[in-house]
Design an enzyme around this catalytic site. Structure first.
Site, PDB file in Angstrom:
ATOM      1  CB  SER A 222     -16.006   2.936 -14.641  1.00 44.04           C
ATOM      2  OG  SER A 222     -15.999   3.186 -16.034  1.00 44.04           O
TER       3      SER A 222
ATOM      4  CG  HIS B 264     -13.564  -0.646 -14.772  1.00 44.49           C
ATOM      5  ND1 HIS B 264     -13.378  -2.014 -14.732  1.00 44.49           N
ATOM      6  CD2 HIS B 264     -14.471  -0.426 -15.757  1.00 44.49           C
ATOM      7  CE1 HIS B 264     -14.147  -2.595 -15.648  1.00 44.49           C
ATOM      8  NE2 HIS B 264     -14.818  -1.652 -16.283  1.00 44.49           N
TER       9      HIS B 264
ATOM     10  CG  ASP C 137     -15.434   0.633 -19.074  1.00 39.71           C
ATOM     11  OD1 ASP C 137     -15.504  -0.597 -18.926  1.00 39.71           O
ATOM     12  OD2 ASP C 137     -15.857   1.460 -18.241  1.00 39.71           O
TER      13      ASP C 137
ATOM     14  CG  MET D   9     -16.550   0.701 -24.870  1.00 35.97           C
ATOM     15  SD  MET D   9     -18.038   1.681 -24.623  1.00 35.97           S
ATOM     16  CE  MET D   9     -18.256   1.476 -22.850  1.00 35.97           C
TER      17      MET D   9
ATOM     18  CG  HIS E   8     -14.584  -4.108 -19.259  1.00 38.51           C
ATOM     19  ND1 HIS E   8     -15.819  -3.588 -18.913  1.00 38.51           N
ATOM     20  CD2 HIS E   8     -14.845  -5.218 -19.984  1.00 38.51           C
ATOM     21  CE1 HIS E   8     -16.779  -4.345 -19.409  1.00 38.51           C
ATOM     22  NE2 HIS E   8     -16.220  -5.329 -20.073  1.00 38.51           N
TER      23      HIS E   8
ATOM     24  CG  MET F 265     -16.692  -3.964 -23.285  1.00 42.42           C
ATOM     25  SD  MET F 265     -17.640  -2.618 -22.547  1.00 42.42           S
ATOM     26  CE  MET F 265     -16.295  -1.686 -21.810  1.00 42.42           C
TER      27      MET F 265
ATOM     28  CG  MET G 130     -20.563  -7.200 -18.766  1.00 46.34           C
ATOM     29  SD  MET G 130     -19.642  -5.782 -18.111  1.00 46.34           S
ATOM     30  CE  MET G 130     -20.771  -4.413 -18.458  1.00 46.34           C
TER      31      MET G 130
ATOM     32  CG  ASP H 169     -18.545  -2.785 -15.552  1.00 51.07           C
ATOM     33  OD1 ASP H 169     -19.018  -1.686 -15.240  1.00 51.07           O
ATOM     34  OD2 ASP H 169     -17.768  -2.948 -16.526  1.00 51.07           O
TER      35      ASP H 169
END
Ligand code: DX5
Ligand code: ZN
Length: 217
Positions: free
Chosen positions: A8, A33, A35, A37, A66, A68, A137, A175
């Site tokens: 990540s 990965h 992320d 957000m 990913h 979020m 998660m 994760d």
């Protein structure tokens, strides 16, 4: 089923991000990965499209994005266009999860669905045979560097059983809080796609990837 490591970049040093991606790529990590957000589905804000677009040329590895973010269907097309290969969204964030899966597949990408630690694994049931990956998660989403939630072992085991009962060999990603110490245990209960932020990027990223891949072999 293949074991896959997905470092990540949330834990990377952004002033040398391109090189930090090359380091984990050269060491053998199969995915990257990423992320995203939005400060709404989770408290923090990470990064978005311009960053992903600019790192796409740093590696040929799979971009494992990913999301979020609230109401993810709004952005699926854009993430697909900038180079996402797998797009994972949160069940809790999508008013119509099946529509999101269909949208991702319609763009020729792999679809992942994620659940937070407090969401019942049974809520995945209607979507099990539609997904390429399930992300369980193992911390509350939103921040790197948190400790692994021990109750996750039973959840991973339960989802692996739900899949095998249906004759499915879908990838299970974990994760949050994965270390060299607990890695073998999460694989043993049925996870096969491993996200790691701090464990990879604290210290020598290339060496950490090699150490983790050795445990996963
Ligand atoms: C947390 C993110 C993770 C994070 C994991 O919400 O989804 O991908 O980077 O970080 P570590 O491995 O440090 O727990
Ligand atoms: Zn993540």
């Amino acid at each position: 089923m293949n074991n896959i490591l997905s470092p990540s970049i949330l834990a990377a040093d952004f002033k040398k991000l391109g090189q930090q991606i090359v380091d984990v790529d050269n060491a053998g990590a199969q995915y990257i990965h990423i992320d995203v957000m939005d400060g709404s589905f989770v408290p923090s804000i990470s990064f978005g499209m311009p960053l992903i677009k600019s790192i796409r040329s740093a590696t040929d590895k799979v971009f494992d994005v990913h999301l979020m973010i609230v109401d993810p269907i709004r952005y699926i097309k854009e993430f697909s266009e900038i180079g996402a290969d797998i797009i994972t969204f949160h069940l809790e964030a999508a008013p119509d999860p099946q529509a999101v899966i269909d949208k991702i597949h319609g763009l020729g990408k792999k679809a992942g669905m994620s659940i937070k630690p407090g969401t019942q694994v049974e809520e995945l049931v209607p979507y099990l045979d539609k997904l390429d990956m399930i992300l369980i998660m193992t911390v509350e989403p939103g921040f790197g560097g948190q400790p692994f939630i021990e109750a996750s072992y039973d959840r991973i085991k339960a989802v692996r059983k739900m899949l095998s009962d249906r004759g499915l060999e879908t990838d299970i990603q974990v994760d949050g809080g994965i270390t060299k110490e607990n890695l073998r245990s999460v694989l043993d209960v049925g996870a096969n796609v491993i996200v790691a932020g701090s464990t990879v990027y604290r210290g020598d990223a290339g060496q950490n990837v090699k150490d983790m891949l050795e445990i996963m072999a």
